[in-house]
Structure formats: structure tokens, C-alpha cells
Scaffold this motif. Structure first.
Motif, PDB file in Angstrom:
ATOM      1  N   LEU A  69       0.833  -1.211   0.000  1.00 43.13           N
ATOM      2  CA  LEU A  69       0.000   0.000   0.000  1.00 43.13           C
ATOM      3  C   LEU A  69       0.863   1.254   0.000  1.00 43.13           C
ATOM      4  CD1 LEU A  69      -2.848  -1.006   2.482  1.00 43.13           C
ATOM      5  CD2 LEU A  69      -3.123  -0.443   0.051  1.00 43.13           C
ATOM      6  N   ARG A  70       1.945   1.263   0.763  1.00 41.02           N
ATOM      7  CA  ARG A  70       2.854   2.417   0.801  1.00 41.02           C
ATOM      8  C   ARG A  70       3.466   2.684  -0.577  1.00 41.02           C
ATOM      9  NH1 ARG A  70       1.655   5.722   4.202  1.00 41.02           N
ATOM     10  NH2 ARG A  70       1.526   5.013   6.317  1.00 41.02           N
ATOM     11  N   GLU A  71       3.774   1.601  -1.289  1.00 41.32           N
ATOM     12  CA  GLU A  71       4.353   1.739  -2.632  1.00 41.32           C
ATOM     13  C   GLU A  71       3.311   2.261  -3.624  1.00 41.32           C
ATOM     14  OE1 GLU A  71       5.782  -1.354  -5.969  1.00 41.32           O
ATOM     15  OE2 GLU A  71       6.804  -1.551  -4.034  1.00 41.32           O
ATOM     16  N   GLN A  72       2.091   1.726  -3.552  1.00 42.22           N
ATOM     17  CA  GLN A  72       1.027   2.116  -4.470  1.00 42.22           C
ATOM     18  C   GLN A  72       0.496   3.522  -4.186  1.00 42.22           C
ATOM     19  OE1 GLN A  72      -0.199   0.126  -7.093  1.00 42.22           O
ATOM     20  NE2 GLN A  72       1.591  -1.090  -6.549  1.00 42.22           N
ATOM     21  N   TYR A  73       0.346   3.843  -2.916  1.00 37.38           N
ATOM     22  CA  TYR A  73      -0.280   5.102  -2.487  1.00 37.38           C
ATOM     23  C   TYR A  73       0.591   5.744  -1.402  1.00 37.38           C
ATOM     24  CZ  TYR A  73      -4.047   2.240  -4.396  1.00 37.38           C
ATOM     25  OH  TYR A  73      -4.793   1.408  -5.187  1.00 37.38           O
ATOM     26  N   PRO A  74       1.646   6.455  -1.776  1.00 37.78           N
ATOM     27  CA  PRO A  74       2.601   6.979  -0.789  1.00 37.78           C
ATOM     28  C   PRO A  74       1.993   7.857   0.307  1.00 37.78           C
ATOM     29  CG  PRO A  74       3.439   7.247  -3.018  1.00 37.78           C
ATOM     30  CD  PRO A  74       2.031   6.767  -3.146  1.00 37.78           C
ATOM     31  N   GLU A  75       0.888   8.533   0.035  1.00 40.20           N
ATOM     32  CA  GLU A  75       0.289   9.448   1.011  1.00 40.20           C
ATOM     33  C   GLU A  75      -0.796   8.793   1.877  1.00 40.20           C
ATOM     34  OE1 GLU A  75       1.522  12.558   1.428  1.00 40.20           O
ATOM     35  OE2 GLU A  75       2.984  11.910  -0.071  1.00 40.20           O
ATOM     36  N   ILE A  76      -1.015   7.504   1.711  1.00 42.05           N
ATOM     37  CA  ILE A  76      -2.101   6.812   2.425  1.00 42.05           C
ATOM     38  C   ILE A  76      -1.863   6.823   3.941  1.00 42.05           C
ATOM     39  CG2 ILE A  76      -1.028   4.524   2.293  1.00 42.05           C
ATOM     40  CD1 ILE A  76      -3.842   3.389   1.741  1.00 42.05           C
ATOM     41  N   ARG A  77      -2.961   6.895   4.690  1.00 39.92           N
ATOM     42  CA  ARG A  77      -2.921   6.751   6.149  1.00 39.92           C
ATOM     43  C   ARG A  77      -3.426   5.349   6.460  1.00 39.92           C
ATOM     44  NH1 ARG A  77      -0.494   9.955   9.508  1.00 39.92           N
ATOM     45  NH2 ARG A  77      -2.123   9.688  11.035  1.00 39.92           N
ATOM     46  N   ILE A  78      -2.617   4.551   7.146  1.00 39.22           N
ATOM     47  CA  ILE A  78      -2.930   3.141   7.392  1.00 39.22           C
ATOM     48  C   ILE A  78      -3.112   2.886   8.886  1.00 39.22           C
ATOM     49  CG2 ILE A  78      -2.122   0.760   7.187  1.00 39.22           C
ATOM     50  CD1 ILE A  78      -0.438   1.701   4.772  1.00 39.22           C
ATOM     51  N   LEU A  79      -4.218   2.205   9.204  1.00 42.22           N
ATOM     52  CA  LEU A  79      -4.524   1.794  10.570  1.00 42.22           C
ATOM     53  C   LEU A  79      -4.620   0.277  10.605  1.00 42.22           C
ATOM     54  CD1 LEU A  79      -5.656   2.378  13.513  1.00 42.22           C
ATOM     55  CD2 LEU A  79      -7.898   2.246  12.447  1.00 42.22           C
ATOM     56  N   VAL A  80      -3.853  -0.356  11.474  1.00 45.28           N
ATOM     57  CA  VAL A  80      -3.984  -1.793  11.689  1.00 45.28           C
ATOM     58  C   VAL A  80      -4.955  -1.972  12.846  1.00 45.28           C
ATOM     59  CG1 VAL A  80      -2.801  -3.917  12.375  1.00 45.28           C
ATOM     60  CG2 VAL A  80      -1.686  -2.316  10.802  1.00 45.28           C
ATOM     61  N   LEU A  81      -5.988  -2.741  12.592  1.00 42.62           N
ATOM     62  CA  LEU A  81      -7.074  -2.941  13.542  1.00 42.62           C
ATOM     63  C   LEU A  81      -7.162  -4.431  13.822  1.00 42.62           C
ATOM     64  CD1 LEU A  81      -9.403  -1.296  14.826  1.00 42.62           C
ATOM     65  CD2 LEU A  81     -10.762  -1.875  12.831  1.00 42.62           C
ATOM     66  N   THR A  82      -7.087  -4.830  15.088  1.00 41.64           N
ATOM     67  CA  THR A  82      -7.055  -6.256  15.367  1.00 41.64           C
ATOM     68  C   THR A  82      -7.678  -6.638  16.703  1.00 41.64           C
ATOM     69  OG1 THR A  82      -5.603  -8.183  15.563  1.00 41.64           O
ATOM     70  CG2 THR A  82      -4.748  -6.096  16.375  1.00 41.64           C
ATOM     71  N   GLY A  83      -8.225  -7.816  16.727  1.00 43.46           N
ATOM     72  CA  GLY A  83      -8.725  -8.400  17.966  1.00 43.46           C
ATOM     73  C   GLY A  83      -7.622  -9.143  18.698  1.00 43.46           C
ATOM     74  N   TYR A  84      -6.434  -9.220  18.110  1.00 45.28           N
ATOM     75  CA  TYR A  84      -5.300  -9.947  18.687  1.00 45.28           C
ATOM     76  C   TYR A  84      -4.149  -8.982  18.937  1.00 45.28           C
ATOM     77  CZ  TYR A  84      -7.973 -13.941  17.178  1.00 45.28           C
ATOM     78  OH  TYR A  84      -8.972 -14.850  17.001  1.00 45.28           O
ATOM     79  N   ALA A  85      -4.440  -7.899  19.614  1.00 41.01           N
ATOM     80  CA  ALA A  85      -3.434  -6.860  19.839  1.00 41.01           C
ATOM     81  C   ALA A  85      -2.333  -7.354  20.767  1.00 41.01           C
ATOM     82  CB  ALA A  85      -4.095  -5.627  20.440  1.00 41.01           C
ATOM     83  N   SER A  86      -1.104  -7.043  20.390  1.00 43.16           N
ATOM     84  CA  SER A  86       0.042  -7.328  21.253  1.00 43.16           C
ATOM     85  C   SER A  86       1.112  -6.293  20.948  1.00 43.16           C
ATOM     86  CB  SER A  86       0.595  -8.736  21.003  1.00 43.16           C
ATOM     87  OG  SER A  86       1.305  -8.796  19.790  1.00 43.16           O
ATOM     88  N   ILE A  87       2.023  -6.141  21.857  1.00 42.28           N
ATOM     89  CA  ILE A  87       3.107  -5.178  21.663  1.00 42.28           C
ATOM     90  C   ILE A  87       3.936  -5.564  20.447  1.00 42.28           C
ATOM     91  CG2 ILE A  87       5.240  -4.279  22.677  1.00 42.28           C
ATOM     92  CD1 ILE A  87       3.804  -4.596  25.439  1.00 42.28           C
ATOM     93  N   ALA A  88       4.218  -6.862  20.279  1.00 37.43           N
ATOM     94  CA  ALA A  88       5.042  -7.315  19.155  1.00 37.43           C
ATOM     95  C   ALA A  88       4.413  -6.963  17.812  1.00 37.43           C
ATOM     96  CB  ALA A  88       5.269  -8.823  19.244  1.00 37.43           C
ATOM     97  N   THR A  89       3.116  -7.206  17.662  1.00 30.88           N
ATOM     98  CA  THR A  89       2.480  -6.906  16.377  1.00 30.88           C
ATOM     99  C   THR A  89       2.333  -5.403  16.173  1.00 30.88           C
ATOM    100  OG1 THR A  89       0.288  -7.243  17.345  1.00 30.88           O
ATOM    101  CG2 THR A  89       1.267  -9.105  16.153  1.00 30.88           C
ATOM    102  N   ALA A  90       2.136  -4.648  17.245  1.00 24.87           N
ATOM    103  CA  ALA A  90       2.052  -3.187  17.123  1.00 24.87           C
ATOM    104  C   ALA A  90       3.382  -2.624  16.634  1.00 24.87           C
ATOM    105  CB  ALA A  90       1.666  -2.558  18.453  1.00 24.87           C
ATOM    106  N   VAL A  91       4.467  -3.110  17.205  1.00 20.53           N
ATOM    107  CA  VAL A  91       5.797  -2.646  16.787  1.00 20.53           C
ATOM    108  C   VAL A  91       6.047  -3.026  15.334  1.00 20.53           C
ATOM    109  CG1 VAL A  91       8.284  -2.981  17.158  1.00 20.53           C
ATOM    110  CG2 VAL A  91       6.764  -2.633  19.112  1.00 20.53           C
ATOM    111  N   ASP A  92       5.711  -4.254  14.955  1.00 22.13           N
ATOM    112  CA  ASP A  92       5.896  -4.679  13.565  1.00 22.13           C
ATOM    113  C   ASP A  92       5.084  -3.818  12.602  1.00 22.13           C
ATOM    114  OD1 ASP A  92       7.656  -6.649  14.259  1.00 22.13           O
ATOM    115  OD2 ASP A  92       6.225  -8.296  14.087  1.00 22.13           O
ATOM    116  N   ALA A  93       3.834  -3.539  12.961  1.00 15.95           N
ATOM    117  CA  ALA A  93       2.971  -2.732  12.095  1.00 15.95           C
ATOM    118  C   ALA A  93       3.561  -1.346  11.871  1.00 15.95           C
ATOM    119  CB  ALA A  93       1.571  -2.624  12.694  1.00 15.95           C
TER     120      ALA A  93
END
Length: 177
Positions: A69-93
């Protein structure tokens, strides 16, 4: 001002229908994809300014879409939304280029507020009590799982845990802090 295009990628059909309807009422043109693969096949001629990505879906994770998505749309605002939230996945995102990360359940107002926030929330409350032992265990399992690229058997070996025990722990919702 031209119409804002919003991409929702989530395999929960009820959630996507409700969120899509709510965003449409707020003036967004909404495109829904129920998998990372389906999202990659969208017409790239349409400029997408906003996106919510579910972390855990059938097929590839929503994290796999962030660089594309960053490559296709450089100005996009991206939100990762999850029911499995963890510090590790937040940092990766965030490392992959997501702008924000929210645990489910989140409503349309929370999603839009997170996507519109340009600065970190300095008023974010800090937990005064340490995480519970169960939560620490869950966070550690998520981190090791990420290190082994989602491979359950390799993660179980690294944790010196039986594979079925690990699968049971992963099937549960995140432990409260």
C-alpha cells in the motif's frame, strides 16, 4: 474537495458492512476487501487515502499489505485494527509503515480519530500497575511467534512447549492487562 477513498480489509463480513456503511454516511467512497490477496487485486487507478487492515485474516496477514500500500499510495494513512493486539504486532505494524494501531472493538469515530492523529497522544494514560503474569506470557508468545513468522511448530519448540498447548493458548483472546 474530491471524494476521499477508504479501503477496509477485514475478513469479518458483518464488521466490514457496518464500518463501510458508517464511512459512506460520512462522505467516504469505500472499497471492501475480505483478504490481503483480494486487496492486492483492486484497481490501482483509484487513489486510496485511508485504509484499515485486519491483522489476522484467512490467508496473508494485513501486515503483508502495508509495504504494498505504501508503494502504491505513498500518502495513504494506514490503521492496523485487530482483535489480537500485542506489543510485538504493534511494533511490527509501525516498523512496516502503519500510521496507527488499534485493538478491536473500535467504532468509526475511534478509527477516524486514530487515522487523523498526526502526533502521538501525549495524554495517553500510562498503566500504573504492571502487566499480569498471564498477559506477560501472552505478549512473549506473540513475540516468539512473530520471530518464527507464524510457524506454530517452530514457536512451540523455541518456547519448549507442546504444540497443542501453544495452539490452545493462541486460540484464546488476549489476556487482560
Amino acid at each position: 474537495m474530491s471524494e476521499q477513498h477508504f479501503l477496509v480489509v477485514d475478513d469479518d463480513e458483518v464488521f466490514t458492512r457496518v464500518l463501510g456503511r458508517s464511512l459512506t454516511r460520512r462522505g467516504f467512497q469505500v472499497t471492501i476487501a475480505h483478504s490481503a490477496e483480494q486487496a492486492r487485486n483492486l484497481d490501482s487507478q483509484t487513489g486510496i487515502q485511508w485504509a484499515t487492515l485486519d491483522l489476522k485474516m484467512t490467508g496473508a496477514s494485513g501486515l503483508s499489505l502495508i509495504p504494498w500500500l505504501r508503494e502504491q499510495y505513498p500518502e495513504i494513512r494506514i490503521l492496523v485494527l485487530t482483535g489480537y493486539a500485542s506489543i510485538a504486532t504493534a511494533v511490527d505494524a509501525i516498523k512496516l509503515g502503519a500510521d496507527q494501531y488499534l485493538p478491536k472493538p473500535a467504532d468509526t469515530d475511534q478509527i477516524l480519530a486514530a487515522l487523523n492523529a498526526v502526533q502521538p497522544n501525549l495524554a495517553q494514560p500510562v498503566a500504573h500497575e504492571p502487566m499480569s503474569v498471564n498477559r506477560l506470557e501472552w505478549e512473549h508468545i506473540q513475540q516468539v511467534l512473530q520471530q518464527h513468522e507464524g510457524n506454530i511448530s517452530a514457536t512451540a519448540r523455541a518456547l519448549n512447549m507442546h504444540r497443542r498447548t501453544l495452539q490452545r493458548k493462541l486460540a484464546k483472546y488476549p489476556v487482560k492487562r
